[in-house]
Structure formats: structure tokens, C-alpha cells
Design an enzyme around this catalytic site. Structure first.
Site, mmCIF file in Angstrom:
data_model
loop_
_atom_site.group_PDB
_atom_site.id
_atom_site.type_symbol
_atom_site.label_atom_id
_atom_site.label_comp_id
_atom_site.label_asym_id
_atom_site.label_seq_id
_atom_site.Cartn_x
_atom_site.Cartn_y
_atom_site.Cartn_z
ATOM 1 N N GLY A 1 0.823 -1.202 0.000
ATOM 2 C CA GLY A 1 0.000 0.000 0.000
ATOM 3 C C GLY A 1 0.845 1.233 0.000
ATOM 4 N N GLU A 2 0.176 2.316 -0.273
ATOM 5 C CA GLU A 2 0.846 3.593 -0.205
ATOM 6 C C GLU A 2 -0.038 4.419 0.690
ATOM 7 O OE1 GLU A 2 3.613 6.269 -2.891
ATOM 8 O OE2 GLU A 2 2.770 4.416 -3.642
ATOM 9 N N LYS B 1 6.407 0.098 7.555
ATOM 10 C CA LYS B 1 5.900 1.402 7.127
ATOM 11 C C LYS B 1 7.083 2.336 7.035
ATOM 12 C CE LYS B 1 1.202 1.289 8.216
ATOM 13 N NZ LYS B 1 0.022 1.834 8.786
ATOM 14 N N ASP C 1 -8.759 9.031 12.691
ATOM 15 C CA ASP C 1 -8.958 8.589 11.311
ATOM 16 C C ASP C 1 -9.411 7.131 11.290
ATOM 17 O OD1 ASP C 1 -9.057 8.816 8.556
ATOM 18 O OD2 ASP C 1 -6.946 8.319 8.269
ATOM 19 N N GLY D 1 3.439 7.379 3.754
ATOM 20 C CA GLY D 1 4.556 6.755 3.057
ATOM 21 C C GLY D 1 4.179 5.358 2.583
#
Length: 302
Positions: free
Chosen positions: A11-12, A33, A135, A16
Site C-alpha cells: 500500500g501507499e 511502514k 482517522d 509513506g
């Protein structure tokens, strides 16, 4: 970093790139990460504080475990790698799997109840340390299918690395789980913002699609107002004084039971308490654990 062999980029993220990697010493898979720290003189103290807090918080089984922190200097730039336990799926993929099949079954009510209990445990744990996630969304909740475990990820990075440095992919930062007080520009928000997100995730597990899928901040508010009624000073003292308050169309509250028909009456009651407009009246994650919705859950497994 020689210890880790990168297997693939998974993933991005906002902060990062994320890689699946193998720890050569133990043979276990980990999630690396790579955080871009824009700095010249060492690691900022805020990042160090957050990372040590993350290590403390991740002692809970319901939070993705931070195994170690490695820093590497590359071309004079400092890169910080956070090494997390690796889980192969997240709640979004879990909910979406089979969604495109006709007449897909809703998630089993017992599974929703178990995931909700674990999510409330994780959020209550963070809040007990004074940490907000800010989030929470299905993409940030990792699932261990074999053990039926749900774990909160991407915790605390928001403050360590200042909220999105850049959005690296074209993935829009989603607003679907954002509390109305944040959308309306409040300067003072606290733990209730996470509880609102938990309520949205609860409804999404039951519906298998998002409750408030807004495409912009205004659209997001209108989605919320259409279902819960347009807020006023009576429902939510101080709302009309918030920075981004405008005159909105007047909608009456609709039935939550109708909006999320697969939820039991006690599930609808818990959802209603999580989606209270006034943050002061919103149930806390800790109080949610004692809600009657969880009465028939076997809590010994937690």
C-alpha cells in the site's frame, strides 16, 4: 534493515509506503511502514514521543503491534521504518468480499457484535491514555480471520507526522467517518470524534455499504442531516456558532432502524447513542462496552 526482506508493496498510505516483508531471523511476516520525515537534524521529538506512545498502546491485543522502529540514513535523508505485525486483510476488504454478488448475505450478526466489542475495547484503551485516533475507518482496521480478531492500525501517526504530508496516491482522504463537529470546523474536539467513526463503521458492517458516503465536506454534512435531521441549538447547543456553519435545508430525523434494517433494536439504540450530534451527549467507548447490545456476547473470550 538487512534483517528484513521486502516481499511486496502492499500500500501507499498517507504517511509513506507500506511493504509486506519477511523477518529473516524469525521467518515471520511483518508490515514495514516507511515514513518520510522531512528533516535535517535527527528525528523530531514529537515523532519519538508518538512512537513510544504507540509502543505502549500496542500492548493491547486489539491494536496492531508495533514490533520495532528502525532508522536508516539514505542520501543524507533520514528514513524511519516502523515494523508492525502483519495481517493479511482489513475490514473494508472483509466487508466488500462478496458484495458484488447478487443477494449477498449481510455479515453474521454475531460477528458484527464481536468486532464491535473489540473495536470499542481498542478505542476505550486509546482514550484511557488520552490518545485520539482521528482517522478510524474500515481500511485502518485489520482482521485476523483465523482468530476472529479485529485490530486498530495507523494509530497516532497523525500527530507524529503531521496530518497527511501529501496524499501520495489519488485515493481521496475519506470523509465518510468524520464527525459533524470536525466537518463544521470546531477548534475543540476530543474523544467523541472517534466514537462517531465507530458508529459509522457499525452501520457499514450491518449494511455492507457506507452510511454517509459524501464526496465533499458539504455533501457529507447533507448526507448526515438527511438521516439524522438538520441540527439546531436545541439538539446541539452551540452548533450555529461553529466556524463553518451555514443555513442548511431543514430535514426531519428519519428512522435509524429503517436505515439499518438488519440491526437488532439494542443495536439500533447503541448506534443512535454513537451518532448523537452533541459530542457531550455521545456515548463514550468505555460506556458502550456495557451497553445491552453486548449482553448476550460471551465476553470471556476477550
Amino acid at each position: 534493515m538487512e534483517r528484513y526482506e521486502k516481499v511486496e508493496k502492499v500500500g501507499e498510505g498517507t504517511y509513506g509506503k507500506v511493504y509486506k516483508a519477511k523477518d529473516k531471523n524469525t521467518g515471520q511476516f511483518v508490515a514495514l511502514k516507511k515514513t518520510r520525515l522531512e528533516m535535517d537534524e535527527g528525528i523530531p521529538s514529537t515523532a519519538l514521543r508518538e512512537v513510544s506512545l504507540l509502543k505502549t498502546l500496542s500492548t493491547s491485543i486489539y491494536i496492531v503491534r508495533l514490533l520495532s522502529v528502525e532508522h536508516v540514513e539514505k542520501k543524507g535523508k533520514l528514513l524511519l521504518y516502523l515494523v508492525f505485525e502483519y495481517l493479511d486483510t482489513d475490514l473494508k476488504k472483509f466487508i466488500d468480499s462478496g458484495r458484488y454478488v447478487i443477494n449477498v448475505d449481510p455479515l453474521p450478526p454475531k460477528l458484527i457484535q464481536s468486532f464491535m466489542y473489540q473495536l470499542c475495547k481498542a478505542v476505550a484503551h486509546c482514550h484511557s491514555y488520552g490518545v485520539l485516533h482521528r482517522d478510524l475507518k474500515p481500511q485502518n482496521l485489520l482482521v485476523d480471520k483465523s482468530k476472529g480478531l479485529l485490530k486498530v492500525g495507523d494509530l497516532g501517526l497523525g500527530r507524529a507526522f503531521t496530518v497527511p504530508l501529501k496524499c501520495y496516491t489519488h485515493e481521496i482522504v475519506t470523509l465518510w467517518y468524520r464527525a459533524p463537529e470536525v466537518l463544521l470546523g470546531t477548534f475543540h474536539y476530543s474523544t467523541p470524534v472517534d466514537v462517531w467513526s465507530v458508529g459509522c463503521i457499525f452501520a457499514e458492517m450491518a449494511k455492507r455499504r457506507p452510511l454517509f458516503p459524501g464526496s465533499s465536506e458539504v455533501q457529507q454534512l447533507l448526507h448526515i442531516f438527511r438521516l439524522l435531521g438538520t441540527p439546531n441549538e436545541n439538539m446541539w447547543p452551540g452548533v450555529t456558532r461553529l466556524k463553518d456553519w451555514h443555513i442548511y435545508p431543514q430535514w426531519k430525523p428519519q428512522s435509524l432502524a429503517h436505515a439499518v434494517p438488519t440491526l437488532s433494536p439494542s443495536g439500533v439504540d447503541l448506534l443512535a447513542k454513537m451518532l448523537q450530534y452533541d459530542p457531550a451527549r455521545r456515548i463514550s467507548a468505555k460506556a458502550a462496552l456495557d451497553h445491552p447490545y453486548f449482553d448476550d456476547l460471551d465476553k470471556s473470550q476477550f
